[in-house]
Scaffold this active site. Structure first.
Site, mmCIF file in Angstrom:
data_model
loop_
_atom_site.group_PDB
_atom_site.id
_atom_site.type_symbol
_atom_site.label_atom_id
_atom_site.label_comp_id
_atom_site.label_asym_id
_atom_site.label_seq_id
_atom_site.Cartn_x
_atom_site.Cartn_y
_atom_site.Cartn_z
ATOM 1 N N TYR A 9 137.685 -31.880 0.888
ATOM 2 C CA TYR A 9 136.548 -32.319 0.030
ATOM 3 C C TYR A 9 136.107 -31.296 -1.006
ATOM 4 O O TYR A 9 135.559 -31.596 -1.854
ATOM 5 C CB TYR A 9 135.434 -32.506 1.073
ATOM 6 C CG TYR A 9 133.800 -32.554 0.481
ATOM 7 C CD1 TYR A 9 133.736 -33.677 -0.310
ATOM 8 C CD2 TYR A 9 132.987 -31.556 0.575
ATOM 9 C CE1 TYR A 9 132.384 -33.806 -1.022
ATOM 10 C CE2 TYR A 9 131.741 -31.703 -0.023
ATOM 11 C CZ TYR A 9 131.557 -32.914 -0.818
ATOM 12 O OH TYR A 9 130.316 -32.972 -1.367
ATOM 13 N N THR A 67 130.820 -19.924 6.914
ATOM 14 C CA THR A 67 129.730 -20.999 6.881
ATOM 15 C C THR A 67 128.456 -20.480 7.285
ATOM 16 O O THR A 67 128.346 -19.470 8.098
ATOM 17 C CB THR A 67 130.155 -21.981 7.883
ATOM 18 O OG1 THR A 67 129.029 -22.888 8.411
ATOM 19 C CG2 THR A 67 130.660 -21.535 9.296
ATOM 20 N N SER A 92 128.701 -24.474 17.308
ATOM 21 C CA SER A 92 129.883 -25.359 17.663
ATOM 22 C C SER A 92 131.165 -24.398 17.732
ATOM 23 O O SER A 92 130.985 -23.248 17.479
ATOM 24 C CB SER A 92 130.022 -26.256 16.739
ATOM 25 O OG SER A 92 131.091 -25.859 15.616
ATOM 26 N N TYR A 141 133.977 -24.896 16.482
ATOM 27 C CA TYR A 141 134.534 -24.717 15.033
ATOM 28 C C TYR A 141 133.804 -23.848 13.978
ATOM 29 O O TYR A 141 134.452 -22.864 13.697
ATOM 30 C CB TYR A 141 134.285 -26.112 14.267
ATOM 31 C CG TYR A 141 133.960 -25.883 12.618
ATOM 32 C CD1 TYR A 141 135.287 -25.350 11.985
ATOM 33 C CD2 TYR A 141 132.791 -25.978 12.102
ATOM 34 C CE1 TYR A 141 135.015 -25.021 10.757
ATOM 35 C CE2 TYR A 141 132.689 -25.839 10.869
ATOM 36 C CZ TYR A 141 133.750 -25.289 9.966
ATOM 37 O OH TYR A 141 133.493 -25.084 8.639
ATOM 38 N N HIS A 142 132.541 -23.627 14.265
ATOM 39 C CA HIS A 142 131.643 -22.865 13.518
ATOM 40 C C HIS A 142 132.001 -21.224 14.056
ATOM 41 O O HIS A 142 132.139 -20.160 13.655
ATOM 42 C CB HIS A 142 130.064 -22.663 13.670
ATOM 43 C CG HIS A 142 129.728 -24.143 12.827
ATOM 44 N ND1 HIS A 142 129.709 -25.375 13.365
ATOM 45 C CD2 HIS A 142 129.354 -24.360 11.502
ATOM 46 C CE1 HIS A 142 129.242 -26.067 12.463
ATOM 47 N NE2 HIS A 142 128.980 -25.566 11.340
ATOM 48 N N LYS A 156 134.886 -19.549 12.797
ATOM 49 C CA LYS A 156 134.682 -18.969 11.406
ATOM 50 C C LYS A 156 134.045 -17.339 11.898
ATOM 51 O O LYS A 156 134.219 -16.585 10.933
ATOM 52 C CB LYS A 156 133.683 -19.864 10.759
ATOM 53 C CG LYS A 156 134.348 -21.115 10.368
ATOM 54 C CD LYS A 156 134.844 -20.949 8.894
ATOM 55 C CE LYS A 156 135.350 -22.325 8.162
ATOM 56 N NZ LYS A 156 135.938 -22.354 6.965
ATOM 57 N N TYR A 169 118.313 -36.706 14.461
ATOM 58 C CA TYR A 169 118.912 -36.382 15.703
ATOM 59 C C TYR A 169 117.488 -35.561 16.442
ATOM 60 O O TYR A 169 117.212 -34.462 15.781
ATOM 61 C CB TYR A 169 120.198 -35.460 16.024
ATOM 62 C CG TYR A 169 121.490 -35.879 15.622
ATOM 63 C CD1 TYR A 169 121.734 -37.444 15.409
ATOM 64 C CD2 TYR A 169 122.463 -35.161 15.313
ATOM 65 C CE1 TYR A 169 122.596 -37.974 15.173
ATOM 66 C CE2 TYR A 169 123.813 -35.734 15.035
ATOM 67 C CZ TYR A 169 123.661 -37.203 14.947
ATOM 68 O OH TYR A 169 125.213 -37.632 14.615
#
Lengths: 382, 382
Positions: free
Chosen positions: B11, B144, B179, B181-182, B185, B255
């Site tokens: 992206y 991030t 998360s 994923y985070h 990082k 959410y």
């Protein structure tokens, strides 16, 4: 308790296996001989040839009547570790199973990449094997004081409350390790803390300083039950190297100025700390962190102690500074807090001249096996 | 400049590749289509079918006359990345090449383990490929804002000075991501910082908030040059999901309480930030960190904005709270400092109703491809 010990063939894993079995726990000791393999590959074999884990467990059973079950396999294989947790449903897992050498981790790309992958994957596999099969199991993880580096503020026990622009929060104490190996332990801590707070794991992370010592109640039974004694630049700690240099009649090699301060503890105290951690387990969603050391010394102070211990048994010891192969501050502030385990009852065995002299006598018995070329630094930091 | 873009099909990777080629840089764009593969495997395909990287590069050349070289391969293969660095001797590498989905990283063991291994190994391979072959190359790494989590103190740009018991030191700002994923990082940052301070690497680490937007100077040339637009729960960000829900005529799914605040920025501003990072490179042994966002919104504020933007183009939008599949605070303090890039000249494109309405018009054109089942959460946090 039913206890799995990962890395059970190691310097700490083996004495821990015997100690917990002697205390009546149901112990399974797991290893894949990764350290022995690397030791062969780098010509860094231990001073004393040790029987393998299965042989040692058999010998220990013959001598003590206590059983240590042994399982040989690679914990990077998820089905292997998952079956271990499924089959044994342990109350606790003690996780020592990592590539533990800082110099090895800095030898080059291959060694660095192996250390990163091995250490992270084993920790992550353990997390998931526990989550999926025994989520209330208490993980006791071996971290290292080296995770913190040498900050200019007091090193709190794992956590710090930060007061910033009038607001407050509590965080993991900031970490900045001095080698890639130590950095993998920082990553382990980050990973464990994520899974603790998100998936309700129970973890105790022990920030341990360098350990020295050969004698425990069980290793004293028979010399073949001693832990591995490495004196080389890859696996040997500074205390071991100095003891062997003293016996070999070469000067103790102080790296640079020798003002590098670290926190040390006796092998007997590691066993006490593990016992205290097991008996005071973390709750669900709790990451307990202790700074596991009993006293701090500079490298110069250690060299002086070894010199004095040598004199006690008639060995004349010289000390010599050599260029530092590491990138590290040689003079720095160092004040780690370490009251947590003491409050739980840790009764320290301090580094007396007698204890050092006792270790030196063991080295003297194996003097013919000393290879002087291994005592000097073979790996430079970058 | 000679610039490698890792994750060039992504992206951000694709618009960055075009932007830098348009500016006259010599660009090599690298990908292994990992995101496209995961998107297929999880039924999370982008709203608009995009040509592959080689096809897009060819199309871009036909339209603009500018060349983007393409290289397809897996950066976990060290010989592949090492040859890329050797053959191209880049002045800078932009590292976007990670598994980028938080929900995917929490789907189960396999996905978590892949995310951990993929992200860490690519970063570590890049570090060593640069160290060994082009040590003065500037690495621009995509971090991030999620690394920090939601602390109760202001989020400084990467670093914090801590005053503790009368002594001071500067540390990486403490990180606690929401998360796995985070968290990878966070581990990347730890790893990069170790190699920066020990091996004199040059790194800029961009702590970026969620990016929205489709329009850049180059993507406006032809619809086939648009970046991937994911609206599902795996790869879609909250802004995209809301826009697609608005067009599909289903209520925007907030959410929980919707008080979750994050820092956002427009795709055009990501391109500006990358340009600023390239033109103000880190020195040797420097890790520059910027908080890359231009404004903060709560989820409720975003939903209101999308509702108003819909009204502008005649779409009636409803908002509905659903149980939060994530473990996260739904009301919290959030104050990230983000002056670093502004001081270098970042000129923000704020999230106006017009910009949102423009994006919505693109979605309307592809309304027949919307699969409503993908917009709702399919992955729960633990």
């Amino acid at each position: 308790m039913k206890i799995l010990i990962l890395g059970g063939d190691g310097y700490l894993g083996w004495p821990t296996s015997m100690d917990l079995a002697a205390k009546g726990h149901d112990v399974v000791s797991v290893d894949n001989y990764s350290r022995r393999t690397i030791a062969m590959q780098t010509s860094s074999e231990a001073l004393i040839n040790m029987p393998n884990l299965e042989e040692r467990a058999k010998l220990f059973k013959d001598l003590s009547g206590k059983e240590i079950k042994v399982s040989i396999g690679d914990l990077r294989d998820f089905s292997f570790i998952e079956n271990l947790i499924k089959d044994n449903a342990p109350d606790a897992v003690i996780h020592y199973a990592e590539q533990p050498s800082a110099p090895y981790s800095l030898r080059g790309y291959e060694e660095a990449h192996f250390t990163l992958k091995n250490n992270l994957e084993v920790t992550h596999n353990l997390i998931w094997a526990v989550l999926k099969n025994k989520p209330d199991c208490h993980i006791v993880k071996l971290g290292t004081m080296g995770e913190y580096g040498c900050p200019n503020i007091d090193i709190e026990e794992g956590w710090i409350e930060i007061d910033h622009k009038g607001r407050k929060d509590k965080f993991l104490f900031p970490r900045a390790a001095g080698s890639l190996y130590h950095t993998t332990k920082v990553l382990d801590t980050d990973l464990l803390w994520f899974y603790v707070r998100t998936y309700n794991l129970r973890v105790t992370d022990l920030m341990q300083g360098p350990v020295y010592g050969l004698s425990t109640k069980e290793t004293d039974l028979d010399e073949r039950l001693l832990p591995n004694f490495h004196y080389d630049d890859i696996f040997g700690t500074v205390v071991n190297r100095f003891l062997v240099q003293a016996v070999a009649g070469v000067p103790l090699t102080v790296y640079g100025k020798g003002g590098q301060v670290r926190g040390y503890l006796n092998l007997k105290d590691t066993l006490q700390c593990i016992d205290l951690a097991l008996n005071n387990p973390a709750e669900k969603r709790e990451l307990k962190i202790y700074n596991q050391l009993t006293e701090t010394f500079s490298v110069n102070e250690l060299a002086d102690k070894v010199k004095q211990a040598g004199e006690k048994i008639g060995i004349n010891v010289k000390i010599k500074s050599i260029p530092n192969p590491r990138k590290e501050p040689e003079e720095h502030y160092y004040n780690p807090i370490h009251t947590g385990l003491q409050k739980l009852g840790l009764d320290p065995h301090y580094m007396t001249l007698e204890r050092l002299a006792e270790m030196m006598k063991v080295v003297v018995k194996h003097k013919d096996r000393i290879d002087s070329s291994k005592i000097f630094p073979r790996v430079k930091w970058s």
